[in-house]
Enzyme design. Structure first.
Site, PDB file in Angstrom:
ATOM      1  N   LYS A 202      30.248 -22.067  64.235  1.00 50.48           N
ATOM      2  CA  LYS A 202      30.157 -21.476  65.624  1.00 50.48           C
ATOM      3  C   LYS A 202      29.285 -20.318  65.238  1.00 50.48           C
ATOM      4  O   LYS A 202      29.852 -19.237  64.593  1.00 50.48           O
ATOM      5  CB  LYS A 202      31.530 -20.890  66.017  1.00 50.48           C
TER       6      LYS A 202
ATOM      7  N   GLU B 113      32.107   2.563  61.642  1.00 47.51           N
ATOM      8  CA  GLU B 113      30.878   1.927  61.783  1.00 47.51           C
ATOM      9  C   GLU B 113      30.146   1.870  63.007  1.00 47.51           C
ATOM     10  O   GLU B 113      30.876   1.489  64.058  1.00 47.51           O
ATOM     11  CB  GLU B 113      31.113   0.357  61.304  1.00 47.51           C
TER      12      GLU B 113
ATOM     13  N   GLU C 176      34.098 -11.103  55.890  1.00 48.07           N
ATOM     14  CA  GLU C 176      33.200 -10.063  55.571  1.00 48.07           C
ATOM     15  C   GLU C 176      33.161  -9.167  56.610  1.00 48.07           C
ATOM     16  O   GLU C 176      32.888  -9.829  57.729  1.00 48.07           O
ATOM     17  CB  GLU C 176      31.866 -10.558  55.095  1.00 48.07           C
TER      18      GLU C 176
ATOM     19  N   CYS D 180      25.629  -4.635  57.822  1.00 44.48           N
ATOM     20  CA  CYS D 180      27.059  -4.153  57.296  1.00 44.48           C
ATOM     21  C   CYS D 180      26.708  -3.653  55.973  1.00 44.48           C
ATOM     22  O   CYS D 180      27.580  -2.752  55.476  1.00 44.48           O
ATOM     23  CB  CYS D 180      28.106  -5.074  57.077  1.00 44.48           C
TER      24      CYS D 180
HETATM   25  C1  UN1 Z   1      21.697  -7.780  53.108  1.00 44.09           C
HETATM   26  O1  UN1 Z   1      21.814  -6.456  53.161  1.00 44.09           O
HETATM   27  O2  UN1 Z   1      20.867  -8.234  52.130  1.00 44.09           O
HETATM   28  O3  UN1 Z   1      26.177  -8.671  57.963  1.00 44.09           O
HETATM   29  C2  UN1 Z   1      22.782  -8.640  53.536  1.00 44.09           C
HETATM   30  C3  UN1 Z   1      25.578  -7.892  56.919  1.00 44.09           C
HETATM   31  C4  UN1 Z   1      25.977  -8.493  55.472  1.00 44.09           C
HETATM   32  C5  UN1 Z   1      24.815  -9.034  55.046  1.00 44.09           C
HETATM   33  C6  UN1 Z   1      23.860  -7.860  54.528  1.00 44.09           C
HETATM   34  N1  UN1 Z   1      26.834  -9.625  55.465  1.00 44.09           N
HETATM   35  O4  UN1 Z   1      24.658  -6.900  57.227  1.00 44.09           O
END
Ligand code: UN1
Length: 479
Positions: free
Chosen positions: A172, A380, A247, A281
């Site tokens: 999804k 964040e 994550e 992130c």
């Molecule tokens: C990156 O910084 O190259 O959602 C990848 C995000 C992370 C991936 C970052 N899971 O920003």
């Protein structure tokens, strides 16, 4: 009429109507129309993946290698077109879009290779005449839920290992950006994937995601997204005794020490904080600077931030594309107001920018005079907003860097081997960056964080096997 992009369930493209995917650089432009799966369709997709699993889990390694390799080649050959699609649906600049598509191709190539390197261990038992074999087996049906900020790289780094190790998949993608995932699913199917092995269910989290969470037939969920949704994935997965990998957010620090190369520091922070519109992130939103370099660094970073060219993602000179949608824009603007109310000084940006087309353009915002207790330093934001925090020395910088609920990525800019080494060892983050940006990671090494940022095994590289397989220990006697 824009053609409808349908969901893929048990090898069939299904769906009668859909919703418009809007370009955040130009809200008058429809990128495409994409179907939304129902609860019933999501259940059918899970059932199809379950039925396809036994044969796929025993498929030959050459078949899996060939499909992943062919997929990588087609993605690479179409990187310009797919990069444009990505930039149009998500808003990152074209070079960033093409870069991300290239990364997706590299990930499929890496896992095509891993299929040929699957291995176990053989060792003697403590019992004479008995030997022990340790092998990895696929889990079963993997549910994949991906965010909007990396529309092709994150689906790729979850789909590729899931399939390489012999799992079947229900994916999804984020409701905001289904186009890039649709494109790779289409490529994988044409590369020869048997029906039911990969199922695409686009749509809403409350419908599709929730049905996935409630299914007893999903053996593992790999999720990237918000902390609040991550917690729901965790609770539902524990209920079903299923494996899960999360994550989530970040509040990544970059420490700049007195002995830093000023140019390296400014570029590293500008890149980490503002590129990809700060919507990563891994973005750095806390810039922790020691007092000796503070003023010179702030002057140079203000200058760099002021000159960042914000505009339409596909325009040649654009450095910073639009914010992804009105909700995210509101969140960014709210936090900019909160930062001011808290007493931080907004030195540059933070205002909406006009372009020839109507889009969600925001000049990157740089605060100074912040402290680590402010909400802009703790929560964040997920936008192009960064705050400079002045500290006395390295020891205070390290303490402030670690004083956060998150722990994904942490950077330091220094020419001191002593401080770099100490930071590398003592930072409470999953990824430490010395003189390189906190965002923008390699595709062949583990990715993941600590504390509130992540849960479960690492993603990417060989470490991906930890999540996507289950270990079997066999004892064998000749009898
Ligand atoms: C990156 O910084 O190259 O959602 C990848 C995000 C992370 C991936 C970052 N899971 O920003």
């Amino acid at each position: 009429m824009t053609a409808l992009h349908k969901n893929l369930i048990d090898g069939e493209w299904v769906g009668a109507d859909g919703v418009e995917n809007i370009n955040p650089s130009n809200i008058d432009e429809v990128v495409g129309v994409y179907a939304r799966a129902s609860v019933e369709q999501t259940k059918q997709a899970i059932a199809a993946a379950k039925a396809a699993f036994p044969a796929w889990s025993r498929s030959g390694i050459l078949e899996r290698h060939a499909i992943l390799s062919k997929t990588s080649q087609e993605i690479l050959a179409r990187k310009q077109e797919l990069g444009e699609l990505l930039s149009r649906e998500e808003g990152k600049t074209l070079p960033e879009g093409i870069g991300e598509v290239t990364r997706a191709a590299q990930i499929f190539d890496f896992f095509a290779g891993e299929v040929l390197r699957l291995a176990g261990e053989a060792l003697p038992s403590v019992r004479p005449g008995v030997s022990v074999e340790i092998t990895r087996e696929p889990l079963g049906v993997i549910g994949i839920i991906t965010p909007w900020n990396f529309p092709i790289a994150i689906p790729a780094w979850k789909i590729a290992p899931a399939l390489a190790y012999g799992n079947s998949v229900v994916i999804k993608p984020a409701d905001l950006v289904p186009g890039s995932t649709w494109a790779i699913v289409d490529i994988l199917v044409r590369a020869g994937l048997p029906k039911g092995v990969l199922n695409l269910v686009m749509g809403k989290g409350s419908v599709v995601g929730q049905t996935m969470l409630e299914s007893p037939d999903i053996a593992g969920i790999s999720f990237t997204g918000s902390v609040s949704t991550g917690k729901r994935v965790a609770a539902a997965s524990i209920e079903h005794g299923r494996k899960f990998q999360l994550e989530m957010g970040g509040k990544n620090p970059t420490v700049v020490l007195d002995d830093a190369d000023l140019k390296v520091a400014v570029e590293s922070v500008a890149q980490s904080a503002f590129f990809s519109t700060g919507q990563r992130c891994t973005a750095s939103s806390r810039v922790i600077v020691t007092e000796g370099i503070h003023d010179a660094f702030v002057d140079a970073l203000c200058e760099r931030t002021r000159n960042l060219r914000v505009g339409h993602a596909l325009e040649k000179d654009t450095e910073i594309g639009p914010v992804v949608d009105p909700n995210q824009l509101k969140q960014d603007m709210d936090y900019i107001a909160i930062g001011r109310d808290e007493g931080a000084e907004l030195r540059v940006g933070g205002n909406r920018v006009n372009a020839e087309t109507e889009g969600y353009f925001l000049q990157p915002a740089l605060f100074t005079g912040a402290n680590n207790q402010m909400r802009i330093a703790r929560e964040e934001i997920f936008g192009p907003v960064a705050a400079v925090i002045k500290v006395k020395d390295y020891e205070e910088a390290l303490a402030v860097a670690n004083d956060t609920d998150f722990g994904l990525s942490a950077g330091i800019v220094t020419t001191s081997l002593k401080h770099a080494t100490h930071f590398k060892r003592n930072s409470e983050a999953g990824m430490v960056m010395v003189n390189v940006p906190t965002a923008g990671v390699d595709f062949h090494v583990p990715f993941g964080g600590r504390k509130g940022s992540s849960y479960g095994p690492r993603e990417q590289g060989r470490y991906a096997a930890e999540f996507f397989t289950i270990v079997k220990t066999a004892y064998i006697s000749a009898g």
